[in-house]
Design a protein around this motif. Structure first.
Motif, mmCIF file in Angstrom:
data_model
loop_
_atom_site.group_PDB
_atom_site.id
_atom_site.type_symbol
_atom_site.label_atom_id
_atom_site.label_comp_id
_atom_site.label_asym_id
_atom_site.label_seq_id
_atom_site.Cartn_x
_atom_site.Cartn_y
_atom_site.Cartn_z
ATOM 1 N N PHE A 22 0.811 -1.204 0.000
ATOM 2 C CA PHE A 22 0.000 0.000 0.000
ATOM 3 C C PHE A 22 0.852 1.265 0.000
ATOM 4 O O PHE A 22 0.329 2.363 -0.006
ATOM 5 C CB PHE A 22 -0.973 0.009 1.178
ATOM 6 C CG PHE A 22 -0.317 -0.228 2.513
ATOM 7 C CD1 PHE A 22 0.311 0.804 3.188
ATOM 8 C CD2 PHE A 22 -0.336 -1.491 3.081
ATOM 9 C CE1 PHE A 22 0.912 0.588 4.414
ATOM 10 C CE2 PHE A 22 0.262 -1.718 4.308
ATOM 11 C CZ PHE A 22 0.894 -0.673 4.974
ATOM 12 N N SER A 23 2.174 1.113 0.012
ATOM 13 C CA SER A 23 3.073 2.257 -0.035
ATOM 14 C C SER A 23 3.162 2.770 -1.473
ATOM 15 O O SER A 23 3.149 2.000 -2.429
ATOM 16 C CB SER A 23 4.458 1.850 0.461
ATOM 17 O OG SER A 23 5.343 2.943 0.360
ATOM 18 N N TRP A 54 5.441 -3.186 -8.769
ATOM 19 C CA TRP A 54 5.245 -4.601 -9.007
ATOM 20 C C TRP A 54 6.165 -5.057 -10.132
ATOM 21 O O TRP A 54 5.765 -5.194 -11.279
ATOM 22 C CB TRP A 54 3.796 -4.893 -9.376
ATOM 23 C CG TRP A 54 2.920 -4.963 -8.181
ATOM 24 C CD1 TRP A 54 2.038 -4.029 -7.764
ATOM 25 C CD2 TRP A 54 2.857 -6.016 -7.226
ATOM 26 N NE1 TRP A 54 1.424 -4.430 -6.616
ATOM 27 C CE2 TRP A 54 1.909 -5.651 -6.258
ATOM 28 C CE3 TRP A 54 3.522 -7.233 -7.087
ATOM 29 C CZ2 TRP A 54 1.601 -6.460 -5.174
ATOM 30 C CZ3 TRP A 54 3.207 -8.035 -6.001
ATOM 31 C CH2 TRP A 54 2.270 -7.640 -5.071
ATOM 32 N N ASP A 55 7.428 -5.307 -9.817
ATOM 33 C CA ASP A 55 8.333 -5.866 -10.807
ATOM 34 C C ASP A 55 8.366 -7.379 -10.643
ATOM 35 O O ASP A 55 7.711 -7.948 -9.773
ATOM 36 C CB ASP A 55 9.723 -5.251 -10.684
ATOM 37 C CG ASP A 55 10.315 -5.387 -9.294
ATOM 38 O OD1 ASP A 55 9.609 -5.890 -8.400
ATOM 39 O OD2 ASP A 55 11.472 -4.981 -9.097
ATOM 40 N N MET A 56 9.112 -8.048 -11.493
ATOM 41 C CA MET A 56 9.104 -9.510 -11.519
ATOM 42 C C MET A 56 9.595 -10.108 -10.195
ATOM 43 O O MET A 56 9.085 -11.137 -9.750
ATOM 44 C CB MET A 56 9.955 -10.018 -12.683
ATOM 45 C CG MET A 56 9.854 -11.515 -12.893
ATOM 46 S SD MET A 56 8.176 -12.141 -13.112
ATOM 47 C CE MET A 56 7.760 -11.447 -14.679
ATOM 48 N N ASP A 57 10.556 -9.480 -9.552
ATOM 49 C CA ASP A 57 11.057 -10.003 -8.276
ATOM 50 C C ASP A 57 9.959 -10.040 -7.218
ATOM 51 O O ASP A 57 9.820 -11.027 -6.492
ATOM 52 C CB ASP A 57 12.215 -9.143 -7.759
ATOM 53 C CG ASP A 57 13.435 -9.200 -8.660
ATOM 54 O OD1 ASP A 57 13.577 -10.203 -9.391
ATOM 55 O OD2 ASP A 57 14.228 -8.247 -8.628
ATOM 56 N N HIS A 58 9.178 -8.978 -7.123
ATOM 57 C CA HIS A 58 8.096 -8.942 -6.132
ATOM 58 C C HIS A 58 6.999 -9.949 -6.466
ATOM 59 O O HIS A 58 6.442 -10.590 -5.578
ATOM 60 C CB HIS A 58 7.495 -7.538 -6.049
ATOM 61 C CG HIS A 58 8.363 -6.553 -5.349
ATOM 62 N ND1 HIS A 58 9.061 -5.588 -6.030
ATOM 63 C CD2 HIS A 58 8.653 -6.381 -4.034
ATOM 64 C CE1 HIS A 58 9.744 -4.862 -5.158
ATOM 65 N NE2 HIS A 58 9.519 -5.327 -3.937
ATOM 66 N N ILE A 59 6.688 -10.088 -7.726
ATOM 67 C CA ILE A 59 5.640 -11.025 -8.129
ATOM 68 C C ILE A 59 6.051 -12.458 -7.812
ATOM 69 O O ILE A 59 5.263 -13.230 -7.253
ATOM 70 C CB ILE A 59 5.317 -10.857 -9.627
ATOM 71 C CG1 ILE A 59 4.667 -9.490 -9.868
ATOM 72 C CG2 ILE A 59 4.430 -11.978 -10.127
ATOM 73 C CD1 ILE A 59 4.501 -9.130 -11.324
ATOM 74 N N VAL A 60 7.286 -12.821 -8.114
ATOM 75 C CA VAL A 60 7.755 -14.180 -7.827
ATOM 76 C C VAL A 60 7.827 -14.426 -6.331
ATOM 77 O O VAL A 60 7.383 -15.469 -5.840
ATOM 78 C CB VAL A 60 9.129 -14.419 -8.492
ATOM 79 C CG1 VAL A 60 9.744 -15.721 -8.021
ATOM 80 C CG2 VAL A 60 8.994 -14.403 -10.006
ATOM 81 N N PHE A 61 8.361 -13.470 -5.579
ATOM 82 C CA PHE A 61 8.475 -13.633 -4.131
ATOM 83 C C PHE A 61 7.100 -13.785 -3.485
ATOM 84 O O PHE A 61 6.870 -14.701 -2.691
ATOM 85 C CB PHE A 61 9.207 -12.440 -3.512
ATOM 86 C CG PHE A 61 9.219 -12.482 -2.017
ATOM 87 C CD1 PHE A 61 10.097 -13.320 -1.348
ATOM 88 C CD2 PHE A 61 8.344 -11.702 -1.273
ATOM 89 C CE1 PHE A 61 10.106 -13.379 0.041
ATOM 90 C CE2 PHE A 61 8.343 -11.755 0.107
ATOM 91 C CZ PHE A 61 9.230 -12.586 0.765
ATOM 92 N N HIS A 62 6.184 -12.888 -3.812
ATOM 93 C CA HIS A 62 4.860 -12.955 -3.192
ATOM 94 C C HIS A 62 4.070 -14.158 -3.687
ATOM 95 O O HIS A 62 3.270 -14.728 -2.933
ATOM 96 C CB HIS A 62 4.088 -11.656 -3.441
ATOM 97 C CG HIS A 62 4.543 -10.542 -2.558
ATOM 98 N ND1 HIS A 62 4.143 -10.424 -1.256
ATOM 99 C CD2 HIS A 62 5.383 -9.516 -2.780
ATOM 100 C CE1 HIS A 62 4.715 -9.368 -0.715
ATOM 101 N NE2 HIS A 62 5.477 -8.794 -1.633
ATOM 102 N N GLY A 63 4.272 -14.568 -4.923
ATOM 103 C CA GLY A 63 3.627 -15.789 -5.406
ATOM 104 C C GLY A 63 4.082 -16.999 -4.608
ATOM 105 O O GLY A 63 3.269 -17.820 -4.175
ATOM 106 N N GLY A 64 5.389 -17.126 -4.395
ATOM 107 C CA GLY A 64 5.909 -18.234 -3.594
ATOM 108 C C GLY A 64 5.495 -18.152 -2.149
ATOM 109 O O GLY A 64 5.182 -19.161 -1.513
#
Length: 52
Positions: free
Chosen positions: A4-5, A10-20
């Motif tokens: 919420f900051s 939302w880059d690929m690193d955040h998407i992969v980390f949060h997906g896992g």
């Protein structure tokens, strides 16, 4: 950083980390839910160790 900051991107690193992360949390949550429901069901049915 929180999603919420305003600086969150939302880059690929955040998407992969949060997906896992959410995949692992869902697997653990489903496993714990299954164990709790099975324990309650077995208690209700009277199945259990009567060797005390």
């Amino acid at each position: 950083m929180f999603p919420f900051s305003f600086e969150w991107v939302w880059d690929m690193d955040h998407i992969v980390f949060h997906g896992g992360l959410w995949y692992a949390l869902n697997i653990m949550g489903l496993g714990m839910t299954y164990c709790i429901i099975k324990a309650a069901w077995d208690t209700y049915k009277g199945k259990g160790g009567h060797n005390h």
